[in-house]
Design a protein around this motif. Structure first.
Motif, PDB file in Angstrom:
ATOM      1  N   LEU A  48      17.000 -20.017  30.227  1.00  0.00           N
ATOM      2  CA  LEU A  48      17.717 -21.277  30.089  1.00  0.00           C
ATOM      3  C   LEU A  48      17.367 -22.215  31.248  1.00  0.00           C
ATOM      4  CD1 LEU A  48      19.783 -22.748  28.317  1.00  0.00           C
ATOM      5  CD2 LEU A  48      21.582 -21.789  29.768  1.00  0.00           C
ATOM      6  N   GLN A  49      17.214 -21.668  32.438  1.00  0.00           N
ATOM      7  CA  GLN A  49      16.783 -22.483  33.578  1.00  0.00           C
ATOM      8  C   GLN A  49      15.387 -23.049  33.332  1.00  0.00           C
ATOM      9  OE1 GLN A  49      16.939 -20.509  37.389  1.00  0.00           O
ATOM     10  NE2 GLN A  49      15.669 -22.060  38.393  1.00  0.00           N
ATOM     11  N   HIS A  50      14.483 -22.224  32.790  1.00  0.00           N
ATOM     12  CA  HIS A  50      13.120 -22.690  32.509  1.00  0.00           C
ATOM     13  C   HIS A  50      13.126 -23.810  31.474  1.00  0.00           C
ATOM     14  CE1 HIS A  50      11.493 -18.517  33.899  1.00  0.00           C
ATOM     15  NE2 HIS A  50      11.662 -19.352  34.912  1.00  0.00           N
ATOM     16  N   LEU A  51      13.949 -23.682  30.437  1.00  0.00           N
ATOM     17  CA  LEU A  51      13.999 -24.722  29.412  1.00  0.00           C
ATOM     18  C   LEU A  51      14.510 -26.039  29.996  1.00  0.00           C
ATOM     19  CD1 LEU A  51      13.884 -25.452  26.297  1.00  0.00           C
ATOM     20  CD2 LEU A  51      16.343 -25.064  26.348  1.00  0.00           C
ATOM     21  N   LEU A  52      15.562 -25.984  30.803  1.00  0.00           N
ATOM     22  CA  LEU A  52      16.120 -27.199  31.389  1.00  0.00           C
ATOM     23  C   LEU A  52      15.154 -27.841  32.382  1.00  0.00           C
ATOM     24  CD1 LEU A  52      19.767 -25.926  31.792  1.00  0.00           C
ATOM     25  CD2 LEU A  52      19.034 -27.865  30.371  1.00  0.00           C
ATOM     26  N   ALA A  53      14.374 -27.017  33.084  1.00  0.00           N
ATOM     27  CA  ALA A  53      13.352 -27.569  33.970  1.00  0.00           C
ATOM     28  C   ALA A  53      12.306 -28.333  33.166  1.00  0.00           C
ATOM     29  CB  ALA A  53      12.695 -26.443  34.771  1.00  0.00           C
ATOM     30  N   ALA A  54      11.931 -27.793  32.002  1.00  0.00           N
ATOM     31  CA  ALA A  54      10.980 -28.495  31.142  1.00  0.00           C
ATOM     32  C   ALA A  54      11.595 -29.767  30.569  1.00  0.00           C
ATOM     33  CB  ALA A  54      10.524 -27.563  30.013  1.00  0.00           C
ATOM     34  N   ALA A  55      12.903 -29.726  30.276  1.00  0.00           N
ATOM     35  CA  ALA A  55      13.564 -30.890  29.697  1.00  0.00           C
ATOM     36  C   ALA A  55      13.558 -32.082  30.636  1.00  0.00           C
ATOM     37  CB  ALA A  55      15.008 -30.529  29.324  1.00  0.00           C
ATOM     38  N   LEU A  56      13.434 -31.849  31.920  1.00  0.00           N
ATOM     39  CA  LEU A  56      13.395 -32.950  32.878  1.00  0.00           C
ATOM     40  C   LEU A  56      12.224 -33.882  32.578  1.00  0.00           C
ATOM     41  CD1 LEU A  56      14.666 -34.140  35.465  1.00  0.00           C
ATOM     42  CD2 LEU A  56      13.064 -32.743  36.777  1.00  0.00           C
ATOM     43  N   TYR A  57      11.135 -33.328  32.038  1.00  0.00           N
ATOM     44  CA  TYR A  57       9.947 -34.133  31.787  1.00  0.00           C
ATOM     45  C   TYR A  57      10.105 -35.018  30.557  1.00  0.00           C
ATOM     46  CZ  TYR A  57       7.691 -31.335  35.356  1.00  0.00           C
ATOM     47  OH  TYR A  57       7.364 -30.744  36.552  1.00  0.00           O
ATOM     48  N   VAL A  58      10.945 -34.651  29.617  1.00  0.00           N
ATOM     49  CA  VAL A  58      11.172 -35.522  28.463  1.00  0.00           C
ATOM     50  C   VAL A  58      12.319 -36.487  28.719  1.00  0.00           C
ATOM     51  CG1 VAL A  58      10.261 -33.857  26.832  1.00  0.00           C
ATOM     52  CG2 VAL A  58      12.709 -33.887  27.291  1.00  0.00           C
ATOM     53  N   LEU A  59      13.079 -36.229  29.789  1.00  0.00           N
ATOM     54  CA  LEU A  59      14.128 -37.173  30.180  1.00  0.00           C
ATOM     55  C   LEU A  59      13.591 -38.247  31.102  1.00  0.00           C
ATOM     56  CD1 LEU A  59      17.122 -34.746  30.857  1.00  0.00           C
ATOM     57  CD2 LEU A  59      16.732 -36.177  28.849  1.00  0.00           C
ATOM     58  N   GLY A  60      12.293 -38.166  31.415  1.00  0.00           N
ATOM     59  CA  GLY A  60      11.690 -39.184  32.265  1.00  0.00           C
ATOM     60  C   GLY A  60      11.776 -38.877  33.735  1.00  0.00           C
ATOM     61  N   GLY A  61      12.213 -37.679  34.109  1.00  0.00           N
ATOM     62  CA  GLY A  61      12.347 -37.351  35.527  1.00  0.00           C
ATOM     63  C   GLY A  61      11.272 -36.442  36.031  1.00  0.00           C
ATOM     64  N   GLY A  62      10.241 -36.189  35.234  1.00  0.00           N
ATOM     65  CA  GLY A  62       9.218 -35.239  35.664  1.00  0.00           C
ATOM     66  C   GLY A  62       8.237 -35.827  36.642  1.00  0.00           C
ATOM     67  N   GLU A  63       7.786 -37.037  36.393  1.00  0.00           N
ATOM     68  CA  GLU A  63       6.759 -37.645  37.231  1.00  0.00           C
ATOM     69  C   GLU A  63       7.414 -38.613  38.186  1.00  0.00           C
ATOM     70  OE1 GLU A  63       3.071 -37.457  38.380  1.00  0.00           O
ATOM     71  OE2 GLU A  63       3.252 -36.983  36.254  1.00  0.00           O
ATOM     72  N   GLY A  64       7.455 -38.252  39.445  1.00  0.00           N
ATOM     73  CA  GLY A  64       7.988 -39.146  40.453  1.00  0.00           C
ATOM     74  C   GLY A  64       9.500 -39.270  40.445  1.00  0.00           C
ATOM     75  N   GLY A  65      10.190 -38.424  39.708  1.00  0.00           N
ATOM     76  CA  GLY A  65      11.644 -38.468  39.684  1.00  0.00           C
ATOM     77  C   GLY A  65      12.222 -37.966  40.992  1.00  0.00           C
ATOM     78  N   PRO A  66      13.490 -38.151  41.220  1.00  0.00           N
ATOM     79  CA  PRO A  66      14.099 -37.700  42.479  1.00  0.00           C
ATOM     80  C   PRO A  66      13.984 -36.202  42.633  1.00  0.00           C
ATOM     81  CG  PRO A  66      15.777 -38.296  40.854  1.00  0.00           C
ATOM     82  CD  PRO A  66      14.473 -38.745  40.296  1.00  0.00           C
ATOM     83  N   GLY A  67      13.421 -35.794  43.754  1.00  0.00           N
ATOM     84  CA  GLY A  67      13.289 -34.374  44.028  1.00  0.00           C
ATOM     85  C   GLY A  67      12.057 -33.751  43.432  1.00  0.00           C
ATOM     86  N   CYS A  68      11.340 -34.471  42.561  1.00  0.00           N
ATOM     87  CA  CYS A  68      10.164 -33.887  41.915  1.00  0.00           C
ATOM     88  C   CYS A  68       8.879 -34.262  42.631  1.00  0.00           C
ATOM     89  CB  CYS A  68      10.089 -34.321  40.448  1.00  0.00           C
ATOM     90  SG  CYS A  68      11.310 -33.488  39.424  1.00  0.00           S
ATOM     91  N   GLY A  69       8.871 -35.420  43.287  1.00  0.00           N
ATOM     92  CA  GLY A  69       7.670 -35.833  43.981  1.00  0.00           C
ATOM     93  C   GLY A  69       6.513 -35.982  43.026  1.00  0.00           C
ATOM     94  N   ALA A  70       5.394 -35.361  43.370  1.00  0.00           N
ATOM     95  CA  ALA A  70       4.184 -35.468  42.565  1.00  0.00           C
ATOM     96  C   ALA A  70       4.044 -34.308  41.598  1.00  0.00           C
ATOM     97  CB  ALA A  70       2.962 -35.545  43.482  1.00  0.00           C
ATOM     98  N   ARG A  71       5.134 -33.630  41.285  1.00  0.00           N
ATOM     99  CA  ARG A  71       5.071 -32.458  40.425  1.00  0.00           C
ATOM    100  C   ARG A  71       5.059 -32.879  38.962  1.00  0.00           C
ATOM    101  NH1 ARG A  71       9.929 -29.555  43.743  1.00  0.00           N
ATOM    102  NH2 ARG A  71       8.769 -29.040  45.634  1.00  0.00           N
TER     103      ARG A  71
END
Length: 961
Positions: free
Chosen positions: A417-440
């Protein structure tokens, strides 16, 4: 469970207590198993859960302990059997392992280090705690045995300290009690939990502690001292870890006893679902779904996942959805569960949607993935700007749990469930350059380099593909009322399939991971685009999950030309499995699933017009799977041209596959190797198809055949009729003198078209290749072959590992002097020794046409080098000479180099063993290179055993490629 010597010993502790890996308060919404509450046994600190110390229990206390254990099981876990039998049932199943960690066990028999390994959530921590309890209640066999608990989750955040401080932290209380505890180290069980959470490299654990144990050192260094038994060497260690960290752990610990914890067994899963869903019919429906889905079957061993599946299966009955569709993959199951926790009850008012907290939760999950941790402390929340109020909606719905390891700490219900929510960050627009994600970004997350450092990223990457499915993304957005991106699939294709550095199909491992990701998407247009340019695939099928992934993806590989298959033992049910038992019934269900998926995969042979090459090697099939494969191959729409079958079981698979392919008009290349020795009918089965006028087979390789002379006779008679075969490779066959004579007779036949074997006085002028490598030729066989090789046609001959002797070299020498057209001769790995003198005499003759001579590991000595030195000077056509793996000595090397320095002949490649440290050899080597710039001198390599006499095309043929 069995037992064996402790060194290298591996146990499988199947069906241990199914519980979460951490010790946390149980949830009424998610019934996870807690076996005990040890607080009433603690001596150093009655309120601390990390240490237990023995004392004599009164009868009433013992009764209370058993009652509390039973009550905990009955309350938190629906378990098979009567409630009164639950405690006994669990205890008995774990007794075989627990007896190894019992204070009554002899120190000579007891393993000093035990490692419990298994997937997340299968009950490793629970079992470790149970061991602590049993250890301390071992009676009076030893004086006051004790057990301490160290959590690597906490140690990874611990600053420098002494060993006493480290243990005192895990056993807070009067410090005066600790020295007495450590003085009895032989009676101490030390549990080191969640090694995968340590987040330090193995090298840091291996640092030398020195002699001062009282010095303050980093906590991981002290832990390394415990694991390497530099500290408290007499204590017994029990370590828990997930499989991804097992390799690093084994670099630190010595001779561990490995115990795999597999979680819920299949009967327990069925019982779990029956109790959860409230009826046999519903449980049977749920179990059939899990059984038909290899991924869910694997994940369902964790009670949390099993519970989530049951929760999801209660929903379709109300909404009319198909559970087979909504729970087909891990991503779809977890997403369905996540959204359902916030769905309003039928007839109720819609609940407020926690839009902002979802992003916070996804950010927390992603940070944990990159930090490789599943436990979140208050300081982690403060650093990310997360308030406890933001997490409360998820805690109330059992998605996030308050951990009992420290106040204010949280963990997810299950790691997936943690892995799925981590992936969901990228479809919520927080994957690239989002807070805490940096260049990940996506590219970083999917890169092989990052994946090697962080095993969590592979799981997140698969869920990224799962969220590339637009229907799922919209479901997520609708459930939480937040905007989502549907453009993820384009970035995923750019970062993987279209990325030359990633090479998604460049290796078996990469192919397996790529197919897994594509299957998770369940997006056929995405899969079709991803595999559009794929022409070659190698599959290593280890379980039905791999079959499901391959069958789903390969049907879209319209340009696929080459397919290589390797099937592990256990994918299909063995033909000789006993019937009638419950295990057999369960195995039959398992095999039915595998065969269904296998049939879907085999559709590619009759549906793909481009597929022309099939290689099935090192595979454990079954009669049923072979029958399905053959049925597809025999279709008119199957256009296979080249088929390789190597080391396949059962033995009769060769017979079935041979009959399926040999009659196809398109077949030109066939290799049957590694199983013919156990099927005496194989040669006979080949005879009729070879005689048929429609046979277009040009290359046939048969390996490991030990047939009788009569069977060889039938086979050779078929060759007399065959008009298509040009190459026959009989490598590694027992071809005795009488069989060789029959072969010679066949190849003298005017209608024989075979080009790869020899005979005496061969009439067939198409013969160009002789390959009898690994054949134990009988006495006189070389003499029989001599006449055939004297025909005026260019020949390449491989007799390596054929036990060629000095006497055989005399026959070969005469052949080379008789205007023979033999150009390539490989005699490697044969004890010819001084027989090389006969070959040298022939090579000096002007009518010798030999261009390549392979004498690898032929017992050539320095005394033979004088003749070889004359050869490299006088041979008019010799271009390649392989003397590797022969002890020529410095004197022999010097003779060869002196000859080469004085003559710039046709020799282009010389391979040998030499000591380049000698100054004389170095000087001569430089002189040779200056005088013969076209000559390449290769130092023989232990990794290279193939003779340079074999050209690239011939090498490919010998490998069956």
């Amino acid at each position: 469970m069995g037992s064996s010597p402790m060194s290298g010993f591996v146990l499988t502790a199947q069906s241990m207590e199914p519980a979460s890996d951490s010790v946390s308060p149980s949830l009424s919404a998610s019934p996870l198993l807690m076996l005990w509450a040890p607080k009433w046994l603690i001596e150093l600190n009655p309120c601390h859960p990390n240490v237990v110390s023995s004392r004599s229990l009164t009868g009433a206390e013992e009764q209370d302990r058993n009652a509390m254990e039973k009550s905990s099981i009955q309350k938190d876990t629906p378990w098979p059997g009567d409630d009164d039998d639950v405690h006994d049932h669990v205890t008995q199943r774990s007794q075989g392992f627990l007896s190894l960690l019992n204070a009554r066990t002899s120190t000579e028999l007891m393993p000093q280090t035990v490692v419990l390994h298994g997937a997340a959530g299968v009950g490793k921590t629970t079992l470790a705690k149970k061991c602590m309890l049993d250890w301390t209640q071992a009676g009076q066999a030893r004086a006051r045995p004790a057990a301490l608990y160290l959590s690597c989750k906490a140690l990874s955040r611990r600053g420098p300290c002494t060993l006493a401080e480290l243990l005192a932290d895990s056993a807070p209380g009067p410090r005066r009690a600790l020295p007495q505890l450590l003085a009895r180290a032989r009676t101490l069980l030390l549990v080191i939990d969640a090694f995968e959470e340590l987040r330090v490299p193995a090298a840091a654990l291996a640092r030398d502690l020195g002699s001062d144990w009282g010095a303050r050192r980093p906590a991981p260094v002290l832990l390394g001292g415990l694991l390497k038994r530099k500290l408290l060497p007499a204590a017994t260690l029990l370590v828990t870890t997930r499989p991804e960290a097992l390799g690093e752990l084994r670099l630190v610990v010595e001779q561990p006893l490995l115990v795999e914890v597999e979680g819920l067994s299949e009967p327990e899963r069925r019982a779990y679902l029956r109790r959860q869903l409230g009826g046999e019919a519903q449980a049977r429906r749920a179990w059939q779904l899990m059984r038909s889905n290899a991924a869910l079957l694997r994940l369902g061993s964790a009670p949390a996942v099993c519970w989530m599946l049951g929760a999801c299966l209660r929903l379709p009955a109300d909404e009319g959805d198909d559970p087979g569709r909504t729970c087909r993959t891990a991503a779809s199951l977890l997403l369905r569960f996540l959204c359902s926790r916030f769905a309003p009850a039928p007839g109720s008012c819609p609940r407020p949607r926690p839009r902002a907290p979802l992003r916070v939760l996804c950010l927390l999950a992603a940070e944990g993935v990159w930090a490789q941790t599943s436990l979140f402390e208050p300081r982690d929340l403060r650093r990310l700007g997360v308030r406890e109020a933001d997490l409360r909606p998820f805690v109330d719905r059992s998605l996030l749990l308050e951990s009992g390891e420290c106040a204010g700490c949280y963990r997810f219900l299950h790691l997936s469930l943690q892995h799925l929510l981590a992936a969901a960050l990228y479809v919520l627009g927080g994957g690239e350059g989002g807070p805490g994600c940096g260049a990940r970004g996506v590219r970083t997350l999917l890169s092989k380099e990052e994946g090697r450092r962080n095993p969590h990223l592979a799981h997140v990457g698969r869920f990224l593909f799962g969220l590339a499915n637009e229907d799922r993304v919209r479901e997520l957005g609708a459930a939480f009322g937040c905007p989502v991106s549907t453009e993820l699939k384009h970035e995923l294709l750019a970062c993987t399939v279209r990325s030359p550095e990633n090479g998604p199909f460049s290796s078996v491992t990469d192919t397996r991971e790529t197919l897994c990701r594509l299957y998770e998407s369940q997006d056929e247009p995405l899969v079709k685009e991803a595999v559009a340019q794929v022409t070659e695939v190698s599959l290593h099928l280890k379980d039905p999950t791999d079959l499901a992934h391959a069958s789903f993806c390969l049907k879209h590989c319209e340009r696929l030309q080459k397919l290589r298959l390797r099937v592990e033992k256990g994918v299909f049910l063995d033909d000789d499995t006993a019937s009638g038992s419950e295990a057999q019934a369960a195995g039959s269900q398992y095999d039915h699933l595998s065969l269904q998926l296998w049939a879907d995969l085999c559709l590619v042979f009759s549906s793909n017009k481009s597929l022309c090459f099939l290689d099935v090697s090192q595979s454990f099939l079954s009669s049923s799977s072979v029958r399905i494969l053959c049925e597809r191959i025999t279709r008119v729409t199957c256009h296979l041209q080249k088929v390789v079958i190597k080391k396949v079981s059962p033995a009769d698979a060769y017979r079935s596959l041979c009959l399926a392919v040999i009659g196809k008009k398109t077949l030109t290349y066939l290799v049957l190797e590694g199983g013919g020795h156990s099927d005496k009918l194989l040669l006979l089965l080949l005879c009729e198809p070879l005689k048929h006028s429609r046979c277009n087979l040009q290359y046939l390789r048969l390996g490991s055949c030990s047939d009788t002379t009569q069977q060889w006779a039938y086979f050779f008679s078929a060759l007399e009729v065959n008009q298509s075969l040009t190459c026959l490779n009989l490598t590694a066959n027992e071809l005795l003198d009488e069989s060789a004579r029959l072969l010679c007779k066949t190849l003298r036949h005017p209608k024989s078209c075979c080009e790869e074997l020899s005979s005496a006085s061969i009439v067939n002028q198409a013969l160009t290749h002789l390959c009898l490598a690994n054949d134990n030729l009988g006495d006189g066989a070389v003499k029989l072959l001599r006449g055939g090789l004297s025909h005026p046609v260019n020949y390449r001959t491989w007799l390596s590992r054929c036990n060629i002797t000095r006497r055989d070299c005399r026959h070969l020498s005469k052949l080379l002097q008789e205007d023979s057209s033999l150009t390539n001769l490989d005699l490697g790995f044969s004890p010819i020794a001084t027989g090389s003198w006969y070959l040298c005499e022939a090579l000096k003759k002007p009518n010798c046409n030999l261009r390549c001579l392979g004498l690898c590991d032929c017992s050539i000595t320095p005394s033979c080098c004088q003749g070889l030195a004359l050869v490299v000077v006088s041979a008019q056509r010799l271009e390649t000479l392989d003397l590797s793996w022969n002890t020529l000595g410095q004197s022999g090397i010097m003779m060869l180099f002196e000859a080469l320095k004085q003559n710039n002949g046709p020799l282009k490649i010389l391979r040998l063993e030499m000591d380049e440290s000698s100054m004389e050899v170095q000087k001569l080597l430089k002189d040779v290179k200056d005088s013969s710039p076209n000559l390449t001198i290769e130092r023989s390599d232990a990794r290279t055993t193939r003779s340079p006499c074999r050209p690239t095309s011939a090498r490919s043929r010998s490998r069956g490629l």
